[in-house]
Design an enzyme around this catalytic site. Structure first.
Site, PDB file in Angstrom:
ATOM      1  CE  LYS A  14      43.385  41.036  46.242  1.00 52.20           C
ATOM      2  NZ  LYS A  14      42.131  40.658  45.523  1.00 52.20           N
TER       3      LYS A  14
ATOM      4  NE  ARG B  75      45.216  37.077  42.333  1.00 48.39           N
ATOM      5  CZ  ARG B  75      44.741  38.261  41.981  1.00 48.39           C
ATOM      6  NH1 ARG B  75      45.546  39.229  41.646  1.00 48.39           N
ATOM      7  NH2 ARG B  75      43.436  38.456  41.967  1.00 48.39           N
TER       8      ARG B  75
ATOM      9  NE  ARG C 251      34.877  43.076  41.021  1.00 46.68           N
ATOM     10  CZ  ARG C 251      36.099  42.842  41.489  1.00 46.68           C
ATOM     11  NH1 ARG C 251      36.485  43.351  42.630  1.00 46.68           N
ATOM     12  NH2 ARG C 251      36.906  42.063  40.817  1.00 46.68           N
TER      13      ARG C 251
ATOM     14  NE  ARG D  19      37.499  42.496  35.945  1.00 42.95           N
ATOM     15  CZ  ARG D  19      38.173  42.722  37.067  1.00 42.95           C
ATOM     16  NH1 ARG D  19      38.340  43.947  37.504  1.00 42.95           N
ATOM     17  NH2 ARG D  19      38.682  41.738  37.758  1.00 42.95           N
TER      18      ARG D  19
ATOM     19  NE  ARG E 232      38.916  36.400  39.499  1.00 41.68           N
ATOM     20  CZ  ARG E 232      38.535  37.675  39.572  1.00 41.68           C
ATOM     21  NH1 ARG E 232      37.337  38.028  39.170  1.00 41.68           N
ATOM     22  NH2 ARG E 232      39.348  38.581  40.049  1.00 41.68           N
TER      23      ARG E 232
HETATM   24  P1  AMP Z   1      42.563  41.240  39.939  1.00 42.72           P
HETATM   25  O1  AMP Z   1      42.027  42.456  39.278  1.00 42.72           O
HETATM   26  O2  AMP Z   1      43.652  41.546  40.948  1.00 42.72           O
HETATM   27  O3  AMP Z   1      41.503  40.346  40.524  1.00 42.72           O
HETATM   28  O4  AMP Z   1      43.310  40.388  38.795  1.00 42.72           O
HETATM   29  C1  AMP Z   1      42.602  39.873  37.687  1.00 42.72           C
HETATM   30  C2  AMP Z   1      43.302  38.643  37.157  1.00 42.72           C
HETATM   31  O5  AMP Z   1      44.646  38.987  36.756  1.00 42.72           O
HETATM   32  C3  AMP Z   1      43.464  37.517  38.148  1.00 42.72           C
HETATM   33  O6  AMP Z   1      42.326  36.693  38.252  1.00 42.72           O
HETATM   34  C4  AMP Z   1      44.660  36.760  37.560  1.00 42.72           C
HETATM   35  O7  AMP Z   1      44.267  35.982  36.449  1.00 42.72           O
HETATM   36  C5  AMP Z   1      45.532  37.896  37.037  1.00 42.72           C
HETATM   37  N1  AMP Z   1      46.504  38.329  38.050  1.00 42.72           N
HETATM   38  C6  AMP Z   1      46.558  39.524  38.701  1.00 42.72           C
HETATM   39  N2  AMP Z   1      47.584  39.570  39.558  1.00 42.72           N
HETATM   40  C7  AMP Z   1      48.206  38.367  39.468  1.00 42.72           C
HETATM   41  C8  AMP Z   1      49.325  37.770  40.112  1.00 42.72           C
HETATM   42  N3  AMP Z   1      50.015  38.421  41.063  1.00 42.72           N
HETATM   43  N4  AMP Z   1      49.678  36.498  39.754  1.00 42.72           N
HETATM   44  C9  AMP Z   1      48.995  35.834  38.817  1.00 42.72           C
HETATM   45  N5  AMP Z   1      47.919  36.321  38.184  1.00 42.72           N
HETATM   46  C10 AMP Z   1      47.524  37.577  38.492  1.00 42.72           C
END
Ligand code: AMP
Length: 214
Positions: free
Chosen positions: A13, A88, A127, A160, A171
């Site tokens: 995404k 989320r 990744r 990461r 996750r």
């Molecule tokens: P992402 O890069 O979008 O996968 O985000 C990495 C991490 O940031 C996620 O696994 C969550 O721990 C945190 N995170 C990002 N966006 C949100 C959100 N909208 N609500 C809660 N945690 C978030």
């Protein structure tokens, strides 16, 4: 145009969000990127968020909602935006809708990039993220020009912590429990767009453009 990207972690995404932002000249807002920048700069928010992110958990709603609502009210969002990684949870979606309604605004499309769990686990292990600028690549699907070197800033790439296999499974569980209910939420609102995320990046994007318009 106001767009939300939905999909499991690693569904692609973020990649699609960047392409959408570019084509339609709207802002790309990634909450994951905002948190990672805060962690890198050792801000208070970064320190709080890190404990959750490293464990594969969601950062609590109260640390995310105001941040996003403030962000979408900024001048560079007047033309629209694509939210990547937010909402989320159902409370986050409700808070966003409420904040937008106050300004007579609403989300136009919620695009769900659908990829089965087994593909996700395979994808995430390949990744790589740049330690300097955070750009993400994939050793097979989106490789850098030079191995292990960021195309944008020449930084070194790494896996990461939250992309390590044990964290990825967690996750995914968190995604199914807390984020997947948003698919019903936006279906009910009538603005869900489903896209098969197992196709090539350009084919996925082509399907999205068919819906959003040229
Ligand atoms: P992402 O890069 O979008 O996968 O985000 C990495 C991490 O940031 C996620 O696994 C969550 O721990 C945190 N995170 C990002 N966006 C949100 C959100 N909208 N609500 C809660 N945690 C978030």
């Amino acid at each position: 145009m106001r767009i939300i990207m939905l999909g499991a972690p690693g569904a692609g995404k973020g990649t699609q969000a960047i392409k959408i932002a570019e084509k339609y000249a709207i802002s790309h807002i990634s909450t994951g990127d905002i948190f990672r920048a805060n962690i890198k700069n050792e801000t208070e928010l970064g320190q709080k968020a890190k404990t959750y992110i490293d464990q594969g958990l969601l950062v609590p709603d109260e640390l995310v909602v105001d941040l996003v609502v403030d962000r979408v009210n900024k001048a560079d969002c007047e033309n629209g935006y694509v939210l990547d990684g937010f909402p989320r949870t159902i409370p986050q979606a409700e808070a966003l809708d409420e904040a937008l309604a106050k300004r007579d605004e609403a989300i136009d499309y919620a695009i769900n990039v659908e990829v089965p769990d087994e593909n996700i686990v395979r994808r995430m292990s390949g990744r790589r993220a740049c330690v300097e600028c955070g750009a993400t690549y994939h050793v097979v699907y989106a490789p850098t020009k030079k191995e292990n070197v960021c195309d944008t800033c020449q930084g070194t790439l790494m896996l990461r912590d939250d992309d390590k296999p044990e964290t990825v499974q967690k996750r995914l569980n968190v995604y199914h429990e807390q984020t997947q209910p948003l698919i019903n939420y936006y279906t009910t609102k009538g603005n869900l767009v489903e896209v098969d995320g197992t196709m090539d990046i350009e084919d996925v994007f082509g399907k999205i453009v068919e819906v959003l318009g040229e």
